[in-house]
Design a protein around this motif. Structure first.
Motif, PDB file in Angstrom:
ATOM      1  N   PRO A   1       0.902  -1.342   0.103  1.00 11.88           N
ATOM      2  CA  PRO A   1       0.045   0.037   0.085  1.00 11.88           C
ATOM      3  C   PRO A   1       0.985   1.250   0.099  1.00 11.88           C
ATOM      4  CG  PRO A   1       0.066  -0.863   2.256  1.00 11.88           C
ATOM      5  CD  PRO A   1       0.796  -1.898   1.326  1.00 11.88           C
ATOM      6  N   SER A   2       0.301   2.253  -0.475  1.00 16.33           N
ATOM      7  CA  SER A   2       0.911   3.484  -0.469  1.00 16.33           C
ATOM      8  C   SER A   2       1.076   4.169   0.923  1.00 16.33           C
ATOM      9  CB  SER A   2       0.371   4.615  -1.662  1.00 16.33           C
ATOM     10  OG  SER A   2      -1.017   4.886  -1.017  1.00 16.33           O
ATOM     11  N   TYR A   3       1.773   5.151   1.255  1.00 16.71           N
ATOM     12  CA  TYR A   3       1.808   5.793   2.548  1.00 16.71           C
ATOM     13  C   TYR A   3       0.540   6.300   2.994  1.00 16.71           C
ATOM     14  CZ  TYR A   3       7.030   5.159   3.323  1.00 16.71           C
ATOM     15  OH  TYR A   3       7.907   4.585   3.755  1.00 16.71           O
ATOM     16  N   ARG A   4      -0.330   6.864   1.864  1.00 18.79           N
ATOM     17  CA  ARG A   4      -1.593   7.443   2.104  1.00 18.79           C
ATOM     18  C   ARG A   4      -2.395   6.363   2.698  1.00 18.79           C
ATOM     19  NH1 ARG A   4      -3.462  11.423  -2.393  1.00 18.79           N
ATOM     20  NH2 ARG A   4      -5.283  11.401  -0.901  1.00 18.79           N
ATOM     21  N   GLN A   5      -2.340   5.172   1.978  1.00 22.55           N
ATOM     22  CA  GLN A   5      -3.372   4.065   2.331  1.00 22.55           C
ATOM     23  C   GLN A   5      -2.833   3.229   3.539  1.00 22.55           C
ATOM     24  OE1 GLN A   5      -3.073   2.280  -1.436  1.00 22.55           O
ATOM     25  NE2 GLN A   5      -4.935   3.278  -2.148  1.00 22.55           N
ATOM     26  N   SER A   6      -1.544   3.290   3.718  1.00 25.30           N
ATOM     27  CA  SER A   6      -0.894   2.498   5.109  1.00 25.30           C
ATOM     28  C   SER A   6      -1.682   2.718   6.343  1.00 25.30           C
ATOM     29  CB  SER A   6       0.538   2.821   5.003  1.00 25.30           C
ATOM     30  OG  SER A   6       1.067   1.958   5.987  1.00 25.30           O
ATOM     31  N   LEU A   7      -2.051   1.449   6.969  1.00 22.56           N
ATOM     32  CA  LEU A   7      -2.410   1.672   8.498  1.00 22.56           C
ATOM     33  C   LEU A   7      -1.375   2.351   9.266  1.00 22.56           C
ATOM     34  CD1 LEU A   7      -4.003  -1.976   8.664  1.00 22.56           C
ATOM     35  CD2 LEU A   7      -5.061   0.243   8.739  1.00 22.56           C
ATOM     36  N   PHE A   8      -0.086   2.234   9.179  1.00 24.95           N
ATOM     37  CA  PHE A   8       0.944   2.429   9.702  1.00 24.95           C
ATOM     38  C   PHE A   8       1.065   4.140   9.792  1.00 24.95           C
ATOM     39  CE2 PHE A   8       2.965  -1.567   8.999  1.00 24.95           C
ATOM     40  CZ  PHE A   8       2.737  -2.167  10.474  1.00 24.95           C
ATOM     41  N   THR A   9       0.698   4.571   8.575  1.00 21.64           N
ATOM     42  CA  THR A   9       0.650   5.967   8.397  1.00 21.64           C
ATOM     43  C   THR A   9      -0.383   6.780   9.526  1.00 21.64           C
ATOM     44  OG1 THR A   9       1.427   5.971   6.238  1.00 21.64           O
ATOM     45  CG2 THR A   9       0.370   8.128   6.919  1.00 21.64           C
ATOM     46  N   LYS A  10      -1.724   6.027   9.470  1.00 22.62           N
ATOM     47  CA  LYS A  10      -2.730   6.458  10.111  1.00 22.62           C
ATOM     48  C   LYS A  10      -2.406   6.086  11.695  1.00 22.62           C
ATOM     49  CE  LYS A  10      -6.123   4.889   6.661  1.00 22.62           C
ATOM     50  NZ  LYS A  10      -6.943   4.143   6.435  1.00 22.62           N
ATOM     51  N   LEU A  11      -1.547   5.031  11.978  1.00 14.04           N
ATOM     52  CA  LEU A  11      -1.244   4.956  13.372  1.00 14.04           C
ATOM     53  C   LEU A  11      -0.199   6.022  13.818  1.00 14.04           C
ATOM     54  CD1 LEU A  11      -0.941   3.058  15.701  1.00 14.04           C
ATOM     55  CD2 LEU A  11       0.870   1.871  14.642  1.00 14.04           C
ATOM     56  N   THR A  12       0.720   6.444  12.745  1.00 17.51           N
ATOM     57  CA  THR A  12       1.654   7.507  13.055  1.00 17.51           C
ATOM     58  C   THR A  12       0.944   8.847  13.475  1.00 17.51           C
ATOM     59  OG1 THR A  12       3.523   6.398  11.636  1.00 17.51           O
ATOM     60  CG2 THR A  12       3.916   8.754  12.445  1.00 17.51           C
ATOM     61  N   LEU A  13       0.130   9.217  12.436  1.00 18.66           N
ATOM     62  CA  LEU A  13      -0.677  10.279  12.700  1.00 18.66           C
ATOM     63  C   LEU A  13      -1.356  10.221  13.995  1.00 18.66           C
ATOM     64  CD1 LEU A  13      -2.110  11.294   9.344  1.00 18.66           C
ATOM     65  CD2 LEU A  13      -0.280  12.086  10.405  1.00 18.66           C
ATOM     66  N   GLY A  14      -2.215   9.214  14.366  1.00 25.05           N
ATOM     67  CA  GLY A  14      -3.010   9.076  15.480  1.00 25.05           C
ATOM     68  C   GLY A  14      -2.070   9.226  16.851  1.00 25.05           C
ATOM     69  N   LEU A  15      -1.057   8.517  16.668  1.00 24.20           N
ATOM     70  CA  LEU A  15      -0.012   8.458  18.032  1.00 24.20           C
ATOM     71  C   LEU A  15       0.588   9.872  17.995  1.00 24.20           C
ATOM     72  CD1 LEU A  15       1.458   4.953  17.859  1.00 24.20           C
ATOM     73  CD2 LEU A  15      -0.458   5.890  19.264  1.00 24.20           C
ATOM     74  N   THR A  16       0.827  10.698  16.924  1.00 24.94           N
ATOM     75  CA  THR A  16       1.437  11.958  17.306  1.00 24.94           C
ATOM     76  C   THR A  16       0.462  13.029  17.536  1.00 24.94           C
ATOM     77  OG1 THR A  16       2.693  11.372  15.241  1.00 24.94           O
ATOM     78  CG2 THR A  16       2.702  13.969  15.842  1.00 24.94           C
ATOM     79  N   LEU A  17      -0.932  12.947  17.149  1.00 27.20           N
ATOM     80  CA  LEU A  17      -1.955  14.037  17.210  1.00 27.20           C
ATOM     81  C   LEU A  17      -2.584  13.670  18.910  1.00 27.20           C
ATOM     82  CD1 LEU A  17      -3.788  14.166  13.944  1.00 27.20           C
ATOM     83  CD2 LEU A  17      -2.281  15.604  14.846  1.00 27.20           C
ATOM     84  N   VAL A  18      -2.571  12.526  19.256  1.00 24.43           N
ATOM     85  CA  VAL A  18      -3.255  12.437  20.493  1.00 24.43           C
ATOM     86  C   VAL A  18      -2.587  12.923  21.758  1.00 24.43           C
ATOM     87  CG1 VAL A  18      -3.671  10.427  22.430  1.00 24.43           C
ATOM     88  CG2 VAL A  18      -4.501  10.193  20.093  1.00 24.43           C
ATOM     89  N   PRO A  19      -1.144  12.956  21.900  1.00 23.63           N
ATOM     90  CA  PRO A  19      -0.377  13.615  22.660  1.00 23.63           C
ATOM     91  C   PRO A  19      -0.494  15.102  22.581  1.00 23.63           C
ATOM     92  CG  PRO A  19       1.239  12.666  21.529  1.00 23.63           C
ATOM     93  CD  PRO A  19      -0.375  12.117  20.926  1.00 23.63           C
ATOM     94  N   ILE A  20      -0.535  15.782  21.399  1.00 21.23           N
ATOM     95  CA  ILE A  20      -0.839  17.103  21.134  1.00 21.23           C
ATOM     96  C   ILE A  20      -1.888  17.528  21.495  1.00 21.23           C
ATOM     97  CG2 ILE A  20      -0.920  18.644  19.229  1.00 21.23           C
ATOM     98  CD1 ILE A  20       1.284  17.376  17.887  1.00 21.23           C
ATOM     99  N   VAL A  21      -2.989  16.825  21.251  1.00 24.57           N
ATOM    100  CA  VAL A  21      -4.486  17.284  21.792  1.00 24.57           C
ATOM    101  C   VAL A  21      -4.447  17.282  23.245  1.00 24.57           C
ATOM    102  CG1 VAL A  21      -6.871  16.780  21.781  1.00 24.57           C
ATOM    103  CG2 VAL A  21      -5.533  16.389  19.631  1.00 24.57           C
ATOM    104  N   VAL A  22      -4.057  16.358  23.882  1.00 23.80           N
ATOM    105  CA  VAL A  22      -4.050  16.044  25.326  1.00 23.80           C
ATOM    106  C   VAL A  22      -3.191  17.357  25.915  1.00 23.80           C
ATOM    107  CG1 VAL A  22      -3.253  14.799  27.302  1.00 23.80           C
ATOM    108  CG2 VAL A  22      -4.353  13.592  25.466  1.00 23.80           C
ATOM    109  N   PHE A  23      -2.060  17.395  25.204  1.00 26.50           N
ATOM    110  CA  PHE A  23      -1.271  18.693  25.869  1.00 26.50           C
ATOM    111  C   PHE A  23      -1.886  19.914  25.548  1.00 26.50           C
ATOM    112  CE2 PHE A  23       2.329  21.727  25.209  1.00 26.50           C
ATOM    113  CZ  PHE A  23       2.959  21.366  26.659  1.00 26.50           C
ATOM    114  N   SER A  24      -2.544  20.081  24.653  1.00 26.51           N
ATOM    115  CA  SER A  24      -3.439  21.580  24.307  1.00 26.51           C
ATOM    116  C   SER A  24      -4.478  21.588  25.182  1.00 26.51           C
ATOM    117  CB  SER A  24      -3.862  21.421  22.876  1.00 26.51           C
ATOM    118  OG  SER A  24      -2.984  21.514  21.853  1.00 26.51           O
TER     119      SER A  24
END
Length: 450
Positions: free
Chosen positions: A5-28
């Motif tokens: 799969p391409s990076y846009r379709q990859s589950l790992f890309t979604k996992l990366t975005l999710g694990l990156t955004l969650v701490p930012i949202v919590v910190f915000s």
């Protein structure tokens, strides 16, 4: 065989975005809550200072009078507060005369004796102020600058952005490293599955140095491949044994029918029976040939350096009269002096199968293209024709013994030619594959050049 799969379709890309955004949202959320708490605390602190200052000056007024209050204000204006929240005053007599203080005339309605109010001053900026009226009618206004509050809030905002950048950077670094490792390991698993799908039942996944869930999965995959290999080997042994045991009696039966026909004269039923016997014998011969080739993998005995260019031309010359009769001319494009190491008889059989298939399945009055090119360290033969398209499902199984394309069931054959051809290519360290091309059927043979 299978594209990742391409990076846009990859589950790992979604996992990366999710694990990156969650701490930012919590910190915000935490910083927003902390900012509100800080703002309320600073505001309340200024209110306490104003109330304390007003109470102290009121006590001076009761004990010492107006002049003492004016003197106290003048003295306070000479001091720099530790909190850097500048103090400002306005002490006005009943008649409107300014008795003390540094505040200019206040707008109508700016004073409030019940609560602190916020107003803008041209000299001091935003102020928090409260008023009171003494018993003699004098009005006392006590104010504090809010600049310190703004500086504290801007500092919190700066800390927030620094924190977000730090979390984002560290999260991305750690997650990207982890995700890349996972993608590499899964890519290795996919490549192993592809090799097994191509017939390499000895392919295995490495589990050294790992002790996680993917390692357990790899062990199960290896066990599954090993079991599949054992079952395939057992099936192949049974098939080879049956083919070997049946060929001799069928040959003897065909010979007996031939003698009977010679003694009794021509007989249509005997001819049909002999044709069926020959069909069975040819089928068994094909199975035994594939079995023999698979057993010879890695065995180079009998190999020699062959001028593959001449071999391709020689086999093409054999098929040329048939191609002309069927109005399907052969178009050759052959590089000279392309030499390979192998068996001329086996490679000739491979070429015969490819040319025969190309003629058999080509549309009427269309040319057969045969191209031999030297590409780097490999000789690449392409045989293509215009014919009915091969579905993706059929393309995956086209090199499997006994497989017949459902769309071509009217054509005669045993479904062994391409399986035999791939076994020959594998024995010569080459590879035979079907390449998808628009409106054409193209088989590609790759062999190492001597």
């Amino acid at each position: 065989m299978f594209g990742g799969p391409s990076y846009r379709q990859s589950l790992f890309t979604k996992l990366t975005l999710g694990l990156t955004l969650v701490p930012i949202v919590v910190f915000s959320v935490i910083m927003f809550w902390a900012g509100l708490r800080t703002q309320n605390t600073l505001h309340q602190e200024l209110v306490y200072q104003i109330n304390d200052e007003m109470a102290a000056l009121a006590e001076i007024y009761v004990g010492s009078g107006v002049k003492a209050v004016s003197a106290g204000i003048d003295q306070r204006l000479t001091l720099t507060p530790l909190t850097r929240a500048g103090a400002h005053y306005s002490f006005i007599a009943r008649g409107g005369e300014t008795l003390a203080g540094d505040l200019g005339p206040l707008p109508d309605g700016a004073s409030d004796i019940t609560k602190t109010v916020t107003l803008a001053d041209e000299r001091f900026g935003p102020l928090l102020m409260r008023s009171t009226i003494f018993s003699g009618g004098e009005v006392l206004n006590v104010a504090r600058e809010t600049a310190a509050q703004r500086r504290a809030l801007s500092g919190s905002l700066r800390d927030y952005f620094i924190g977000v950048a730090a979390i984002l950077g560290l999260s991305l670094i750690l997650i990207v490293i982890t995700v890349r490792r996972l993608r590499r390991r899964l890519s290795t698993m996919n490549s192993i599955f592809a090799r097994v799908g191509d017939g390499d039942i000895d392919a295995r996944l490495s589990t050294l140095g790992q002790a996680d869930e993917l390692s357990v999965l790899a062990e199960h995959i290896n066990a599954m491949i090993a079991r599949t290999g054992r079952l395939l080997t057992l099936r192949k042994r049974v098939t080879d044994q049956v083919a070997h045991e049946m060929r001799s009696p069928l040959t003897r039966l065909d010979a007996s029918l031939f003698r009977i026909e010679n003694n009794a004269g021509p007989n249509e039923e005997i001819d049909q029976a002999r044709d069926e016997l020959k069909h069975c014998i040819n089928l068994l011969d094909g199975l035994l040939d594939i079995s023999s080739l698979d057993a010879q993998q890695g065995d180079k005995r009998g190999f020699e350096t062959i001028d593959f260019s001449q071999l391709v031309e020689a086999i093409a010359d054999l098929f040329d009269p048939v191609a002309e009769d069927e109005n399907k001319p052969l178009q050759l494009s052959i590089d000279r002096d392309v030499h390979v190491f192998g068996s001329s008889s086996q490679l000739g059989r491979l070429l015969s199968n490819l040319f025969d298939n190309a003629l058999k399945y080509a549309f009427d009055e269309t040319a057969i293209s045969i191209s031999l090119k030297r590409e780097g360290e490999f000789a690449v033969l392409r045989v293509s024709n215009r014919g009915a398209p091969i579905s993706a499902e059929a393309a995956r199984d086209i090199f499997t013994p006994f497989f017949r394309n459902p769309d071509m069931s009217a054509k005669k054959g045993y479904g062994l030619g391409l399986a035999l051809s791939r076994s020959i290519a594998n024995r010569h360290d080459g590879f035979l594959e079907l390449e998808p091309t628009p409106q054409r059927i193209l088989f590609k043979l790759t062999l190492p050049i001597v």
